[in-house]
Design a protein around this motif. Structure first.
Motif, mmCIF file in Angstrom:
data_model
loop_
_atom_site.group_PDB
_atom_site.id
_atom_site.type_symbol
_atom_site.label_atom_id
_atom_site.label_comp_id
_atom_site.label_asym_id
_atom_site.label_seq_id
_atom_site.Cartn_x
_atom_site.Cartn_y
_atom_site.Cartn_z
ATOM 1 N N ALA A 586 -26.779 -43.153 -31.561
ATOM 2 C CA ALA A 586 -26.937 -43.897 -30.306
ATOM 3 C C ALA A 586 -27.382 -45.320 -30.572
ATOM 4 N N LEU A 587 -28.292 -45.504 -31.539
ATOM 5 C CA LEU A 587 -28.753 -46.852 -31.887
ATOM 6 C C LEU A 587 -27.597 -47.700 -32.408
ATOM 7 N N THR A 588 -26.756 -47.092 -33.240
ATOM 8 C CA THR A 588 -25.610 -47.824 -33.785
ATOM 9 C C THR A 588 -24.615 -48.173 -32.685
ATOM 10 N N ASP A 589 -24.387 -47.250 -31.787
ATOM 11 C CA ASP A 589 -23.446 -47.496 -30.699
ATOM 12 C C ASP A 589 -23.939 -48.616 -29.788
ATOM 13 N N LEU A 590 -25.250 -48.670 -29.571
ATOM 14 C CA LEU A 590 -25.826 -49.711 -28.715
ATOM 15 C C LEU A 590 -26.188 -50.979 -29.487
ATOM 16 N N LYS A 591 -25.953 -50.961 -30.812
ATOM 17 C CA LYS A 591 -26.207 -52.135 -31.662
ATOM 18 C C LYS A 591 -27.679 -52.530 -31.656
ATOM 19 N N VAL A 592 -28.526 -51.573 -31.990
ATOM 20 C CA VAL A 592 -29.973 -51.800 -31.983
ATOM 21 C C VAL A 592 -30.488 -51.874 -33.409
ATOM 22 N N ARG A 593 -31.205 -52.964 -33.726
ATOM 23 C CA ARG A 593 -31.875 -53.093 -35.020
ATOM 24 C C ARG A 593 -33.384 -53.174 -34.863
ATOM 25 N N TYR A 594 -33.845 -53.793 -33.768
ATOM 26 C CA TYR A 594 -35.284 -53.990 -33.568
ATOM 27 C C TYR A 594 -35.784 -53.165 -32.384
ATOM 28 N N VAL A 595 -37.067 -52.857 -32.427
ATOM 29 C CA VAL A 595 -37.759 -52.181 -31.328
ATOM 30 C C VAL A 595 -38.968 -53.023 -30.961
ATOM 31 N N LEU A 596 -39.155 -53.263 -29.673
ATOM 32 C CA LEU A 596 -40.325 -53.999 -29.189
ATOM 33 C C LEU A 596 -41.236 -53.055 -28.429
ATOM 34 N N VAL A 597 -42.531 -53.106 -28.754
ATOM 35 C CA VAL A 597 -43.529 -52.329 -28.026
ATOM 36 C C VAL A 597 -44.615 -53.290 -27.568
ATOM 37 N N GLY A 598 -44.754 -53.450 -26.262
ATOM 38 C CA GLY A 598 -45.764 -54.350 -25.718
ATOM 39 C C GLY A 598 -46.909 -53.602 -25.072
ATOM 40 N N LYS A 599 -47.982 -54.327 -24.798
ATOM 41 C CA LYS A 599 -49.149 -53.728 -24.157
ATOM 42 C C LYS A 599 -49.153 -53.919 -22.639
ATOM 43 N N GLY A 600 -48.157 -54.620 -22.125
ATOM 44 C CA GLY A 600 -48.114 -54.869 -20.691
ATOM 45 C C GLY A 600 -47.825 -53.611 -19.895
ATOM 46 N N LYS A 601 -48.125 -53.687 -18.597
ATOM 47 C CA LYS A 601 -47.847 -52.599 -17.667
ATOM 48 C C LYS A 601 -47.271 -53.202 -16.393
ATOM 49 N N VAL A 602 -46.058 -52.801 -16.040
ATOM 50 C CA VAL A 602 -45.439 -53.348 -14.838
ATOM 51 C C VAL A 602 -46.077 -52.806 -13.567
#
Length: 656
Positions: A586-602
């Motif tokens: 799935a990551l390859t199909d969506l072309k994902v190399r990086y992951v971002l994890v933030g501390k914010g809360k919407v």
């Protein structure tokens, strides 16, 4: 420079077109932004359908073309009318406004502009600050998407709603299409673009109120006072600028007075100005938010009733052709925008907001023109409700009083009662009492102006008894200034402190996006190659990364993608990459190399994606960026993902 660029984007196209069809004076100044949005709304499907890129040059040529056509048709119609009906003067009942009168109206407008500008700038703190509301990143993403792809048709923007390839997707994007033309020009980045546009919307309010009151023959001091206080009410425009933010809806409500000023041209037609401007204006309002069509219908029906009961004069023989042309043009120009909205009509009308007060509390908020306020705005609310009675007594703008009763009553009902009928009537507004509350202050501004006119007249009479040589109008001006000074002092400068504090509620450091998270987005913008996406958490505000840094996320909205999509599935199973082969596929199909994890809360109750937890201790994830607010991980083995992945947007749409 940036301010001037956005200002010109709002006013210049409409000024050129409005002048071409023979609009003049205050009506032209007020209607210019409305006409601009109308020309944009009409141009979106036509230019897109012809394969013409949505750019500043092409849209400028589109505006010039329509202006030339409008000028030619207006010239021919006026020439034909002058020959057949030489007795049709432009408006024999129009008040003879002197230069002094226009300067007084202008002074009132300047006060309204000043209060609105100071309030907005104090509330936002800086034009570079991120608006932390739930809807803000969607608006920003849509502006950038249109600017980068050169196509403003709603059917082409489903990707940013987590609905790639869904060609029947619809969201009214006229507001965003206009901003896309200036975004990136002259160094104009995303947040200054969005915030300056919101400021421009605030500035349209005093001009529109002045034009409307002037067109409908309100005395000069009343017109000036109405324009002056039009930006003092909390419910509009400020509540809908911090909550949401509902930027396109606020723009539409702000332009309602301009539309009502144009409506006067139907009673005393002058060429094609009325029908064409109203038709284009209907397209503009529908393109901003389709619910505004219902608002305009309320006002126009009440004006019709005022005409039928002879509270407003009309020459039916002179106006007949103009009225028919207006209805036809409004339908032809408005329907192409309204009909696609039926795609999500069920989702809009089924929205539910619980009641928040009692019936008596709702009536109190309506009577004091203080919707959704914990404490009334007494110092403008009391004069305004007195002014309502003066309007009735003087039989002036009775249709505005009727609109106050209808729209104010609808607000009071939806905030205090729960019945199927109320839900049906408020359905076009998402059954949202905040949106309906935003419609109440317009009548308050007009009524306040009538109060000032009447009270200053009484003051002049009393002063004239003591000083008979004093000019009565000078005495009336003195009375209006006294009232204005007293109200300004009691309201502590036009409620600037109160309203800017309200606006500032969503312009702080977080909770959705912090400066540290913005730094992470900027890092991604420098390291992500074209075609890559970044895996992110729908709950931490990272959907902003595209709007702010041009980096495409996997999760585009705070709502998140459906679990049945690859994006939604990865949000649950990403950290199972070493146990579940489908994760890497799935990551390859969506072309994902990086992951971002933030501390914010919407939102305080937002749940973080379980698949993005514990990545710091999960083999295969290498932390390449870290600060106190965000971490970025590179997924081992995904460095060549652009060459290996499927076409961007290949995930199947699962729309709601």
């Amino acid at each position: 420079m940036n301010v001037l660029l956005v200002l010109l984007a709002f006013w210049l196209p409409g000024l050129v077109f409005g002048a071409a069809i023979r609009l003049r004076g205050w009506t032209l100044a007020a209607a210019a932004p409305l006409l601009t949005f109308g020309l944009v709304a009409i141009g979106i499907p036509i230019l897109g359908g012809l394969g013409i890129r949505w750019s500043m040059l092409n849209v400028s040529l589109w505006v010039l073309l329509l202006s030339v056509v409008g000028f030619g048709v207006s010239f021919l119609v006026l020439r034909f009318t002058a020959k057949r009906h030489p007795d049709w003067a432009e408006d024999e009942d129009a008040p003879n406004r002197s230069l002094r009168d226009h300067l007084l109206i202008g002074a009132g407008v300047v006060v309204g502009l000043g209060v609105g500008t100071v309030t907005f700038l104090r509330g936002s703190h800086s034009l570079n600050n991120v608006q932390q509301g739930w809807d803000a990143p969607f608006h920003g993403n849509l502006v950038r998407w249109i600017a980068e792809h050169g196509d403003a048709r709603a059917s082409t923007v489903g990707t940013i709603a987590n609905l790639p390839n869904q060609t029947d997707y619809f969201y009214p994007d006229t507001y965003h299409a206009l901003l896309a033309l200036v975004f990136g020009k002259g160094g104009l980045t995303m947040m200054p673009t969005l915030n300056l546009a919101a400021l421009m919307v605030v500035l349209t309010v005093p001009v529109g109120v002045a034009a409307m009151c002037h067109a409908w023959r309100m005395p000069v001091l009343g017109t000036a006072a109405a324009a002056a206080v039009s930006t003092w009410f909390t419910a509009f425009p400020y509540d809908s600028l911090w909550r949401g933010p509902l930027w396109p809806y606020v723009a539409g409500v702000a332009l309602v007075p301009a539309m009502l000023a144009l409506a006067r041209l139907l009673l005393k037609p002058h060429g094609i100005a009325g029908p064409v401007a109203i038709g284009v204006g209907v397209a503009g309002l529908a393109g901003l938010h389709t619910s505004l069509i219902f608002v305009i219908m309320v006002y126009f029906l009440l004006i019709l009733l005022a005409v039928l009961f002879r509270f407003e004069k009309i020459g039916w023989r002179r106006s007949a052709a103009s009225l028919v042309a207006t209805i036809g043009l409004a339908a032809v120009l408005g329907l192409p925008t309204v009909l696609p909205a039926l795609y999500n009509a069920g989702g809009v009308t089924s929205a539910y907001w619980a009641s928040e007060t009692s019936v008596s509390g709702a009536l109190g908020q309506t009577i004091t023109f203080s919707p959704m306020a914990s404490f009334p705005q007494w110092w403008i609310g009391i004069p305004a409700i007195i002014g309502v009675f003066f309007l009735v007594r003087n039989r002036r703008m009775l249709w505005m009083v009727g609109a106050y009763v209808v729209l104010g009553g609808l607000f009071a009902a939806t905030i205090s009662l729960e019945t199927p009928l109320i839900h049906t009537l408020t359905g076009p507004f998402y059954n949202d009492h905040w949106r309906l509350g935003a419609l109440v202050p317009l009548a308050g501004a007009v009524a306040f102006g009538e109060f000032v006119h009447t009270a200053s007249g009484r003051f002049a009479e009393k002063l004239g008894e003591r000083r008979p040589n004093l000019n009565p109008f000078t005495a009336a001006i003195a009375g209006a200034l006294v009232i204005g000074l007293v109200v300004t002092l009691l309201s502590r400068g036009g409620y600037i402190g109160r309203n800017s504090a309200r606006l500032a509620m969503n312009y702080g450091e977080g909770p959705s996006v912090s400066k540290g998270e913005e730094e992470a987005y900027a890092w991604l913008g420098q390291h992500v190659v074209p075609g890559e996406r970044v895996m992110n958490d729908k709950a931490d505000g990272s959907v902003w990364m595209y709007a702010l840094a041009g980096v495409q996320p996997v999760e585009w909205t705070n709502y998140g993608a459906e679990f049945t999509t690859k994006a939604g599935w990865l949000s649950v199973f990403l950290n199972d990459i070493n146990r579940e082969p489908r994760v890497r596929a799935a990551l390859t199909d969506l072309k994902v190399r990086y992951v971002l994890v933030g501390k914010g809360k919407v939102a305080p109750n937002a749940q973080s994606a379980v698949g993005l937890q514990r990545l710091d201790i999960t083999p295969g994830f290498k932390r390449v960026f870290h600060n106190s607010d965000a971490s970025i991980y590179e997924i081992e083995g995904q460095q060549g993902v652009v060459a290996a992945g499927a076409t961007t947007g290949s995930d199947t749409a699962h729309g709601q």
